[in-house]
Design an enzyme around this catalytic site. Sequence first.
Site, short mmCIF file in Angstrom:
data_model
loop_
_atom_site.label_atom_id
_atom_site.label_comp_id
_atom_site.label_asym_id
_atom_site.label_seq_id
_atom_site.Cartn_x
_atom_site.Cartn_y
_atom_site.Cartn_z
N LYS A 61 48.46 41.21 73.92
CA LYS A 61 48.23 42.69 74.17
C LYS A 61 47.36 43.45 73.24
O LYS A 61 46.42 44.39 73.87
CB LYS A 61 49.62 43.14 74.45
CG LYS A 61 50.51 42.65 75.80
CD LYS A 61 51.89 43.02 75.77
CE LYS A 61 52.62 42.12 76.90
NZ LYS A 61 54.00 42.35 76.82
N GLN A 105 58.94 44.39 73.24
CA GLN A 105 58.86 43.19 73.73
C GLN A 105 60.23 42.69 73.99
O GLN A 105 61.21 42.59 73.10
CB GLN A 105 58.05 42.40 72.82
CG GLN A 105 57.78 40.91 73.39
CD GLN A 105 56.87 41.07 74.52
OE1 GLN A 105 56.11 42.05 74.93
NE2 GLN A 105 57.04 40.14 75.66
N ASP A 128 55.75 49.77 80.49
CA ASP A 128 56.33 48.76 81.17
C ASP A 128 56.80 48.96 82.59
O ASP A 128 57.21 48.09 83.38
CB ASP A 128 57.43 47.97 80.15
CG ASP A 128 56.91 46.72 79.55
OD1 ASP A 128 55.97 46.25 79.93
OD2 ASP A 128 57.59 46.48 78.51
N1 GUN Z 1 58.95 40.07 78.16
C1 GUN Z 1 58.47 39.14 79.24
N2 GUN Z 1 57.64 39.95 79.81
C2 GUN Z 1 57.59 41.03 79.33
C3 GUN Z 1 56.95 42.23 79.93
O1 GUN Z 1 56.34 42.48 80.79
N3 GUN Z 1 57.23 43.37 78.88
C4 GUN Z 1 57.98 43.24 77.86
N4 GUN Z 1 58.31 44.45 77.19
N5 GUN Z 1 58.64 42.30 77.66
C5 GUN Z 1 58.41 41.24 78.31
#
Ligand code: GUN
Length: 302
Positions: A61, A105, A128
């Site tokens: 990211k 995350q 998110d």
């Molecule tokens: N863990 C797995 N997929 C995601 C996501 O799309 N966002 C976040 N914050 N954590 C994750």
Amino acid sequence: MLKYQILPYMKLLDGKQTAQELQQKIALEVKALQEAGGKTPHLAAILVGNDGASESYVGGKVQDCENVGFKSTLIRLPDSVSEAELLAQIHALNEDADVDGFIVQLPLPKHINAEKVTQAIAPEKDVDGFHPINVGRMAKGLPAYISATPFGILKLLEHYNINLAGKHAVVLGRSQIVGSPMSILLARNAPVGNCTVTLCHSKTQDIAKHTLQADVIVVALGIPEFLKGDMVREGAIVIDVGITRVADSSKKSGFRLVGDVHFESVAPKCDYITPVPGGVGPMTRVALLYNTLSSAKKEFYA
Ligand code: GUN
């Protein structure tokens, strides 16, 4: 790579290539914003602990932000961080006027309540799309941040001009992040939508009975190679959300990435299918960039 080239009858939905093209479009928008005197979009991420998969996702990211000209901030906290400390960090980001959006995350250590964390994020910075306000707005068809994986899947289908109106979509998995929002989005009266949707989960009896009737199947179970060729009808569109690390001593990393679809038996029956890796994963990442751009442009919240 070869396994895709020897299957000319189905079309691969190439998420890697599509995400690269969309990143180029986003980069142009960032330049235009800056030239018009606007701010540079800024995404922050909080990473708790050292889980290998999470490290790799967050690293991706941050790299994406660099590719498109966003500012990014990575906040690392130890596994031992208290819930109160994490919440304090979230409040600081909520108040930081330079940060347009941020994510925490997942998964989080067991001593931290993930729902409390999700709800502490200001809805207008929740890129998110996990906060109940954004989930509710999405479900009502109001402008909202949409969870990145389903949003990325919609973008991929849109990119390939796949018309889903009137199709029967079967979603496997009812997670809050993927399966549930995906089922709602596919049923919406929207350019990529208007499906008749069946949502299957761990208590569903005879999943194959449903998948065999599906025009579109989205598999989001986290069970490697769950969907087999004999569960799919000819001409189906199959979207594989799974990405599990399976030990493989022949790889330098010690693992390989395996989807929820048994590609070799399913692909020959499909009109379209996503590969793993290089399908849904890169689209999820580009969807997060879109949400951050929307935030910088204040598209959903004043
Ligand atoms: N863990 C797995 N997929 C995601 C996501 O799309 N966002 C976040 N914050 N954590 C994750």
